[in-house]
Design a protein around this motif. Structure first.
Motif, PDB file in Angstrom:
ATOM      1  N   LEU A 184     134.619  20.405 -81.314  1.00  0.00           N
ATOM      2  CA  LEU A 184     134.596  19.050 -81.874  1.00  0.00           C
ATOM      3  C   LEU A 184     133.827  18.069 -80.990  1.00  0.00           C
ATOM      4  O   LEU A 184     133.532  16.958 -81.413  1.00  0.00           O
ATOM      5  N   LEU A 185     133.504  18.488 -79.779  1.00  0.00           N
ATOM      6  CA  LEU A 185     132.691  17.646 -78.888  1.00  0.00           C
ATOM      7  C   LEU A 185     131.219  17.748 -79.216  1.00  0.00           C
ATOM      8  O   LEU A 185     130.395  17.068 -78.605  1.00  0.00           O
ATOM      9  N   ASN A 186     130.869  18.645 -80.136  1.00  0.00           N
ATOM     10  CA  ASN A 186     129.506  18.793 -80.635  1.00  0.00           C
ATOM     11  C   ASN A 186     128.499  19.070 -79.517  1.00  0.00           C
ATOM     12  O   ASN A 186     127.416  18.501 -79.475  1.00  0.00           O
ATOM     13  N   GLY A 187     128.885  19.910 -78.572  1.00  0.00           N
ATOM     14  CA  GLY A 187     127.977  20.282 -77.501  1.00  0.00           C
ATOM     15  C   GLY A 187     127.939  19.307 -76.334  1.00  0.00           C
ATOM     16  O   GLY A 187     127.228  19.548 -75.357  1.00  0.00           O
ATOM     17  N   ASN A 188     128.652  18.216 -76.411  1.00  0.00           N
ATOM     18  CA  ASN A 188     128.656  17.221 -75.335  1.00  0.00           C
ATOM     19  C   ASN A 188     129.679  17.621 -74.274  1.00  0.00           C
ATOM     20  O   ASN A 188     130.730  17.005 -74.116  1.00  0.00           O
ATOM     21  N   THR A 189     129.326  18.679 -73.543  1.00  0.00           N
ATOM     22  CA  THR A 189     130.266  19.251 -72.587  1.00  0.00           C
ATOM     23  C   THR A 189     129.732  19.316 -71.157  1.00  0.00           C
ATOM     24  O   THR A 189     130.342  19.955 -70.310  1.00  0.00           O
ATOM     25  N   PRO A 194     132.855  15.302 -93.226  1.00  0.00           N
ATOM     26  CA  PRO A 194     131.484  15.621 -92.824  1.00  0.00           C
ATOM     27  C   PRO A 194     131.390  16.442 -91.538  1.00  0.00           C
ATOM     28  O   PRO A 194     130.315  16.897 -91.180  1.00  0.00           O
ATOM     29  N   TRP A 195     132.494  16.669 -90.860  1.00  0.00           N
ATOM     30  CA  TRP A 195     132.485  17.394 -89.593  1.00  0.00           C
ATOM     31  C   TRP A 195     132.349  18.894 -89.760  1.00  0.00           C
ATOM     32  O   TRP A 195     132.117  19.613 -88.809  1.00  0.00           O
ATOM     33  N   ARG A 196     132.515  19.408 -90.949  1.00  0.00           N
ATOM     34  CA  ARG A 196     132.505  20.864 -91.159  1.00  0.00           C
ATOM     35  C   ARG A 196     131.207  21.497 -90.646  1.00  0.00           C
ATOM     36  O   ARG A 196     131.225  22.484 -89.922  1.00  0.00           O
ATOM     37  N   GLY A 197     130.059  20.934 -91.031  1.00  0.00           N
ATOM     38  CA  GLY A 197     128.777  21.479 -90.589  1.00  0.00           C
ATOM     39  C   GLY A 197     128.581  21.332 -89.092  1.00  0.00           C
ATOM     40  O   GLY A 197     128.075  22.242 -88.427  1.00  0.00           O
ATOM     41  N   VAL A 198     128.989  20.204 -88.540  1.00  0.00           N
ATOM     42  CA  VAL A 198     128.879  19.960 -87.097  1.00  0.00           C
ATOM     43  C   VAL A 198     129.743  20.963 -86.343  1.00  0.00           C
ATOM     44  O   VAL A 198     129.321  21.532 -85.332  1.00  0.00           O
ATOM     45  N   LEU A 199     130.934  21.197 -86.841  1.00  0.00           N
ATOM     46  CA  LEU A 199     131.856  22.127 -86.204  1.00  0.00           C
ATOM     47  C   LEU A 199     131.279  23.544 -86.182  1.00  0.00           C
ATOM     48  O   LEU A 199     131.324  24.229 -85.163  1.00  0.00           O
ATOM     49  N   GLU A 200     130.705  23.960 -87.289  1.00  0.00           N
ATOM     50  CA  GLU A 200     130.119  25.307 -87.366  1.00  0.00           C
ATOM     51  C   GLU A 200     128.942  25.463 -86.416  1.00  0.00           C
ATOM     52  O   GLU A 200     128.817  26.464 -85.709  1.00  0.00           O
ATOM     53  N   MET A 252     128.731  27.996 -83.109  1.00  0.00           N
ATOM     54  CA  MET A 252     127.666  28.987 -82.937  1.00  0.00           C
ATOM     55  C   MET A 252     126.937  28.799 -81.608  1.00  0.00           C
ATOM     56  O   MET A 252     126.635  29.773 -80.918  1.00  0.00           O
ATOM     57  N   LYS A 253     126.649  27.555 -81.238  1.00  0.00           N
ATOM     58  CA  LYS A 253     125.997  27.288 -79.944  1.00  0.00           C
ATOM     59  C   LYS A 253     126.880  27.770 -78.800  1.00  0.00           C
ATOM     60  O   LYS A 253     126.404  28.414 -77.862  1.00  0.00           O
ATOM     61  N   ARG A 254     128.175  27.442 -78.866  1.00  0.00           N
ATOM     62  CA  ARG A 254     129.099  27.858 -77.811  1.00  0.00           C
ATOM     63  C   ARG A 254     129.177  29.375 -77.753  1.00  0.00           C
ATOM     64  O   ARG A 254     129.147  29.979 -76.681  1.00  0.00           O
ATOM     65  N   TYR A 255     129.227  30.011 -78.897  1.00  0.00           N
ATOM     66  CA  TYR A 255     129.290  31.474 -78.959  1.00  0.00           C
ATOM     67  C   TYR A 255     128.062  32.100 -78.291  1.00  0.00           C
ATOM     68  O   TYR A 255     128.184  33.027 -77.499  1.00  0.00           O
ATOM     69  N   LEU A 256     126.879  31.574 -78.585  1.00  0.00           N
ATOM     70  CA  LEU A 256     125.652  32.126 -78.005  1.00  0.00           C
ATOM     71  C   LEU A 256     125.611  31.941 -76.492  1.00  0.00           C
ATOM     72  O   LEU A 256     125.191  32.831 -75.758  1.00  0.00           O
ATOM     73  N   VAL A 257     126.058  30.777 -76.017  1.00  0.00           N
ATOM     74  CA  VAL A 257     126.077  30.525 -74.566  1.00  0.00           C
ATOM     75  C   VAL A 257     127.078  31.453 -73.890  1.00  0.00           C
ATOM     76  O   VAL A 257     126.764  32.086 -72.882  1.00  0.00           O
ATOM     77  N   GLU A 258     128.290  31.530 -74.438  1.00  0.00           N
ATOM     78  CA  GLU A 258     129.315  32.376 -73.829  1.00  0.00           C
ATOM     79  C   GLU A 258     128.925  33.850 -73.865  1.00  0.00           C
ATOM     80  O   GLU A 258     129.226  34.602 -72.947  1.00  0.00           O
ATOM     81  N   GLN A 259     128.245  34.260 -74.911  1.00  0.00           N
ATOM     82  CA  GLN A 259     127.812  35.648 -75.042  1.00  0.00           C
ATOM     83  C   GLN A 259     126.774  36.004 -73.975  1.00  0.00           C
ATOM     84  O   GLN A 259     126.713  37.136 -73.519  1.00  0.00           O
ATOM     85  N   SER A 260     125.989  35.018 -73.556  1.00  0.00           N
ATOM     86  CA  SER A 260     124.939  35.274 -72.578  1.00  0.00           C
ATOM     87  C   SER A 260     125.464  35.335 -71.142  1.00  0.00           C
ATOM     88  O   SER A 260     124.760  35.782 -70.247  1.00  0.00           O
ATOM     89  N   VAL A 261     126.689  34.881 -70.918  1.00  0.00           N
ATOM     90  CA  VAL A 261     127.281  34.891 -69.581  1.00  0.00           C
ATOM     91  C   VAL A 261     127.970  36.235 -69.372  1.00  0.00           C
ATOM     92  O   VAL A 261     128.883  36.593 -70.114  1.00  0.00           O
ATOM     93  N   VAL A 262     127.506  36.957 -68.373  1.00  0.00           N
ATOM     94  CA  VAL A 262     128.057  38.286 -68.098  1.00  0.00           C
ATOM     95  C   VAL A 262     129.526  38.167 -67.705  1.00  0.00           C
ATOM     96  O   VAL A 262     129.897  37.353 -66.880  1.00  0.00           O
ATOM     97  N   GLY A 263     130.353  38.971 -68.361  1.00  0.00           N
ATOM     98  CA  GLY A 263     131.769  39.001 -68.021  1.00  0.00           C
ATOM     99  C   GLY A 263     132.604  37.909 -68.652  1.00  0.00           C
ATOM    100  O   GLY A 263     133.787  37.804 -68.354  1.00  0.00           O
ATOM    101  N   SER A 264     132.010  37.092 -69.515  1.00  0.00           N
ATOM    102  CA  SER A 264     132.809  36.028 -70.123  1.00  0.00           C
ATOM    103  C   SER A 264     133.471  36.542 -71.389  1.00  0.00           C
ATOM    104  O   SER A 264     132.927  37.378 -72.103  1.00  0.00           O
ATOM    105  N   ALA A 265     134.662  36.047 -71.635  1.00  0.00           N
ATOM    106  CA  ALA A 265     135.369  36.391 -72.869  1.00  0.00           C
ATOM    107  C   ALA A 265     134.854  35.467 -73.961  1.00  0.00           C
ATOM    108  O   ALA A 265     134.942  34.256 -73.842  1.00  0.00           O
TER     109      ALA A 265
END
Length: 89
Positions: free
Chosen positions: A79-84, A46-52, A56-69
């Motif tokens: 796998l932490l599901n945003g609990n970071t 059942p983790w497949r959907g959570v992982l995706e 996507m959330k991490r990708y959007l956050v990292e994309q918004s940070v200037v200069g981040s890879a």
């Protein structure tokens, strides 16, 4: 801990380990890409959907940070599901 092992902290420029060294080691550990074996184990449950969604959330956050890879593939942190967030000591 069998699957991924321990977090190894190495002193960067001193004879001692700094808080920065510890935080960097934790960051590096959780931003290690998932292996094909990891992904196979996770994608069959059942983790497949959570992982995706987490990726996507991490990708959007990292994309918004200037200069981040931006890491497009799955990493352990997904796998932490945003609990970071760290609430402090």
């Amino acid at each position: 801990m069998q699957r991924w092992g321990v977090i190894r902290v190495i002193a960067s420029a001193h004879l001692y380990v700094t808080l920065g060294d510890i935080l960097q080691a934790i960051y590096d550990y959780f931003h290690t890409s998932l292996t094909q074996e990891d992904f196979t184990v996770i994608s069959n449950g059942p983790w497949r959907g959570v992982l995706e969604q987490a990726r996507m959330k991490r990708y959007l956050v990292e994309q918004s940070v200037v200069g981040s890879a931006v890491e497009r593939n799955y990493v352990r942190a997904d796998l932490l599901n945003g609990n970071t967030l760290f609430g402090g000591l």
